[in-house]
Design a protein around this motif. Structure first.
Motif, short mmCIF file in Angstrom:
data_model
loop_
_atom_site.label_atom_id
_atom_site.label_comp_id
_atom_site.label_asym_id
_atom_site.label_seq_id
_atom_site.Cartn_x
_atom_site.Cartn_y
_atom_site.Cartn_z
N LEU A 13 0.83 -1.21 0.00
CA LEU A 13 0.00 0.00 0.00
C LEU A 13 0.87 1.26 0.00
O LEU A 13 0.54 2.25 -0.65
CB LEU A 13 -0.94 0.01 1.22
N GLU A 14 1.98 1.20 0.72
CA GLU A 14 2.87 2.36 0.75
C GLU A 14 3.41 2.63 -0.66
O GLU A 14 3.40 3.76 -1.14
CB GLU A 14 4.02 2.13 1.73
N ASP A 90 -0.36 8.85 8.04
CA ASP A 90 -0.43 8.01 6.85
C ASP A 90 0.95 7.41 6.60
O ASP A 90 1.97 8.02 6.94
CB ASP A 90 -0.87 8.84 5.64
N ILE A 91 0.97 6.24 5.94
CA ILE A 91 2.26 5.62 5.62
C ILE A 91 2.90 6.24 4.38
O ILE A 91 4.04 5.95 4.10
CB ILE A 91 2.11 4.08 5.40
N SER A 92 2.17 7.07 3.66
CA SER A 92 2.75 7.69 2.45
C SER A 92 3.31 9.08 2.76
O SER A 92 2.54 10.04 2.96
CB SER A 92 1.67 7.81 1.36
N PRO A 93 4.64 9.23 2.79
CA PRO A 93 5.22 10.55 3.07
C PRO A 93 4.77 11.60 2.06
O PRO A 93 4.57 12.76 2.41
CB PRO A 93 6.73 10.32 2.96
N GLY A 117 3.52 7.37 9.31
CA GLY A 117 3.69 6.16 10.10
C GLY A 117 2.45 5.30 10.07
O GLY A 117 1.52 5.54 9.29
N ASP A 118 2.44 4.30 10.95
CA ASP A 118 1.33 3.35 11.01
C ASP A 118 0.24 3.87 11.94
O ASP A 118 0.54 4.37 13.03
CB ASP A 118 1.85 2.00 11.53
N MET A 119 -0.99 3.72 11.51
CA MET A 119 -2.11 4.24 12.29
C MET A 119 -2.22 3.61 13.68
O MET A 119 -2.80 4.20 14.58
CB MET A 119 -3.41 4.04 11.52
N SER A 120 -1.69 2.39 13.84
CA SER A 120 -1.87 1.74 15.14
C SER A 120 -0.69 1.98 16.09
O SER A 120 -0.60 1.36 17.14
CB SER A 120 -2.14 0.25 14.97
#
Ligand code: SAM
Length: 233
Positions: A13-14, A90-93, A117-120
């Motif tokens: 996904l990234e 979000d994981i997408s910079p 980063g990761d939402m969790s």
């Protein structure tokens, strides 16, 4: 082909959201003209965002909100305008920097702390409300429930998320692959039946203090997604 682990799927996904589809995604989430098909998706997404935001108190002053998988931050902007103190992750910079630019361009939009980063990630702290709009739709049901459980341990009031509804034919239409050229295909969706999702939530020990509240399916052209509200009992 074996099922991808959470980390493998997140990596895919990234790559997709940060590189393959980043321009298409930036355009879809802007007001720039798009094709007729993508316009139906944009309209559906606008309705979904409005639906999720309608599940929150009108006045969000003093409320801490996590926009989990914020993309370019459209939902964060609206929540912050209503007074929320938003952490947008979000994981997408690339999408996160676009979100920061859009925040800077929108005067008086309130407080949004954009993170990559990761939402969790537990280091984000605790929240009154969490919203994951179309950011869990590519994960396997077990991973979705695990992420919801992790978020629940740090959430005071509600978690709002969407899933790709598994209905005959319906979910097959909503392959982002139909919207983008073959080389830009999105990672597969993980369509879920509402009944199965409710069973998984009810069976998760870490969600025993939570119940399903409102739910709303939104269908607009190629966009099909269902909102679900989880409320602390
Ligand atoms: C379909 S987009 C939706 C973006 C935004 N919520 C919106 O509705 O405009 C899904 C987003 O979730 C992000 N995402 C996926 N898995 C994530 C994770 N584990 N942690 C944080 N973001 C994630 C992706 O990078 C992507 O930007």
């Amino acid at each position: 082909m074996g099922a991808l682990s959470y980390d493998e799927r997140r990596g895919e996904l990234e790559t997709y959201f940060d590189r393959t589809a980043v321009e298409a995604w930036a355009r879809l989430t802007s007001t720039a003209p798009v094709s007729r098909i993508r316009a139906t998706v944009r309209a559906g997404r606008d309705r979904m965002r409005a639906t999720l935001l309608s599940y929150l108190p009108a006045n969000l002053e003093g409320r801490r909100l996590l926009d989990a998988g914020c993309g370019t931050g459209a939902l964060s902007l609206q929540a912050a305008q209503r007074g929320a103190d938003v952490v947008a992750i979000d994981i997408s910079p690339t999408l996160v920097s676009l979100g920061r630019e859009r925040l800077a361009a929108s005067q008086g939009a309130g407080r949004i702390d954009f993170r990559v980063g990761d939402m969790s990630d537990a280091q984000l702290g605790s929240f009154d409300h969490v919203i994951a709009m179309d950011s869990l739709i590519h994960y396997r049901p077990a991973d979705v429930v695990r992420v919801l459980a992790a978020l629940a341990s740090r959430t005071n009031h509600s978690i709002l998320f969407t899933f790709a509804p598994r209905t005959p034919l319906l979910w097959m239409m909503w392959t982002i692959g139909r919207l983008f050229p073959r080389s830009d295909r999105a990672p597969a969706l993980e369509p879920l039946s509402e009944a199965a999702l409710r069973r998984e939530i009810a069976a998760e020990p870490a969600l025993q203090q939570w119940r399903v509240g409102r739910t709303q399916r939104i269908a607009s052209g190629f966009y099909k997604s269902q909102a679900m509200e989880l409320l602390r009992r």
